[in-house]
Enzyme design. Structure first.
Site, PDB file in Angstrom:
ATOM      1  N   TYR A 171      38.922  41.158  41.538  1.00 33.13           N
ATOM      2  CA  TYR A 171      39.299  39.753  41.455  1.00 33.13           C
ATOM      3  C   TYR A 171      40.195  39.502  40.241  1.00 33.13           C
ATOM      4  O   TYR A 171      41.216  38.803  40.330  1.00 33.13           O
ATOM      5  CB  TYR A 171      38.026  38.914  41.374  1.00 33.13           C
ATOM      6  CG  TYR A 171      38.217  37.435  41.211  1.00 33.13           C
ATOM      7  CD1 TYR A 171      38.615  36.640  42.284  1.00 33.13           C
ATOM      8  CD2 TYR A 171      37.973  36.819  39.986  1.00 33.13           C
ATOM      9  CE1 TYR A 171      38.772  35.266  42.127  1.00 33.13           C
ATOM     10  CE2 TYR A 171      38.122  35.456  39.828  1.00 33.13           C
ATOM     11  CZ  TYR A 171      38.526  34.681  40.900  1.00 33.13           C
ATOM     12  OH  TYR A 171      38.676  33.330  40.743  1.00 33.13           O
ATOM     13  N   LYS A 175      44.042  38.099  40.335  1.00 31.77           N
ATOM     14  CA  LYS A 175      44.378  36.842  39.679  1.00 31.77           C
ATOM     15  C   LYS A 175      45.387  37.043  38.550  1.00 31.77           C
ATOM     16  O   LYS A 175      46.220  36.156  38.282  1.00 31.77           O
ATOM     17  CB  LYS A 175      43.110  36.177  39.148  1.00 31.77           C
ATOM     18  CG  LYS A 175      42.208  35.596  40.236  1.00 31.77           C
ATOM     19  CD  LYS A 175      42.930  34.569  41.079  1.00 31.77           C
ATOM     20  CE  LYS A 175      41.993  33.791  41.989  1.00 31.77           C
ATOM     21  NZ  LYS A 175      42.724  32.831  42.851  1.00 31.77           N
TER      22      LYS A 175
END
Length: 303
Positions: A171, A175
């Site tokens: 993640y 991001k």
């Protein structure tokens, strides 16, 4: 009385719940027509057969606004193109793209499977690229035809993507890539009248209820700093014509605090004017590191 976003048309991805839902409602509240996209999946990205976008559209319409449901997989290149076309065909044009869709499959790095890595990177990173690619192509064509749009893109990064987060390597990587994509897109699209910015929101959503349940809990009384609705006014302003001087920036929003993030910048340096030898570079590099600021700790790091 005219509203802040009257006449503007927006797509919000992942708008069935959480941050995306609040963004769609806020944009509509200020007069925008909204394509409410939600694929209808679980927190881990698996299909659940739900259509939360319909409830959001019904809420907008009940308040006198205009909205339409879209259930595209935003990481599907052709489906993303069809979503952009739906906005144009339904409302006449497209002005705003809010890329928000995503899910998590948290694992420590050594336990992360290839399938988990691919799924998370796909929905976050490709799920930003595909809608942005097709929206940008439309705005470029409009500009070349003498009909430039005052267009806005608001991407969704994260503090995990800026500082890193233990147990969220995949993640965080996705991001962080979105933050860099924002910088490049802002530069490339400015000649077409398009600004591109990103948010790093802190809010209570399905993705934060697990690992950060205690810090994200709603207070018994007083201001709820983790309410996702706190982030949406920033989205609405960035979506407006008034934000034209702001592009290529990442803005962190938590409760009532808005922070302009400062990313990688050139720090202290030394130019030897020739190739370094391995023994001599170490001492010089250590000296340069002492002159610079230490990176902010990774979320969840041991103190």
């Amino acid at each position: 009385m005219p509203k802040f976003l009257d006449g503007r048309v927006a797509i919000v991805t992942g708008a069935g719940r959480g941050l995306g839902r609040e963004h769609a409602l806020e944009l509509a509240r200020h007069g925008a027509s909204v394509v409410v996209n939600d694929y209808g999946v679980s927190l881990s990205g698996h299909g659940v057969g739900e259509t939360p976008a319909e409830e959001v559209v019904a809420t907008i319409e009940a308040a006198g606004g205009r909205a339409v449901v879209n259930t595209a997989d935003v990481a599907d290149f052709d489906a993303a193109e069809a979503m952009v076309r739906q906005a144009i065909d339904t409302f006449g044009h497209l002005d705003v793209l809010v890329n928000n869709a995503g899910f998590v499959r948290d694992r420590m790095l050594v336990n992360t499977s290839e399938e988990e890595w691919d799924a998370v990177v796909r929905v976050h990173l490709k799920g930003h690229f595909a809608p942005l690619r097709h929206a940008a192509a439309y705005w470029r064509a409009e500009s070349k035809a003498g009909r430039p749009r005052v267009a806005r893109v608001i991407n969704t990064s994260s503090g995990a993507g800026l500082q890193g987060s233990v147990g969220q390597a995949t993640y965080s990587a996705a991001k962080g890539a979105i933050a860099t994509l924002t910088l490049v897109a802002a530069e490339e699209l400015q000649s077409y009248g398009v600004t591109v910015n990103a948010l790093a929101p802190s809010a209570r959503t399905r993705m934060t209820e697990g690992p950060f349940a205690e810090t994200m809990a709603a207070p018994e009384s007083g201001f709820d700093a983790m309410d996702p609705a706190n982030v949406s006014p920033v989205v609405a302003w960035l979506a407006s014509v008034e934000s034209g001087d702001v592009t290529g920036r990442v803005i962190e929003v938590e409760g009532g605090r808005v922070t302009v993030e400062e990313g990688w910048v050139h720090g202290a340096s030394t130019d030897l004017g020739r190739r370094w030898s391995a023994p001599e570079v170490g001492g010089e590099l250590l000296g340069l590191l002492q002159k610079g600021r230490r990176p902010e700790p990774v979320y969840g790091a041991r103190t």
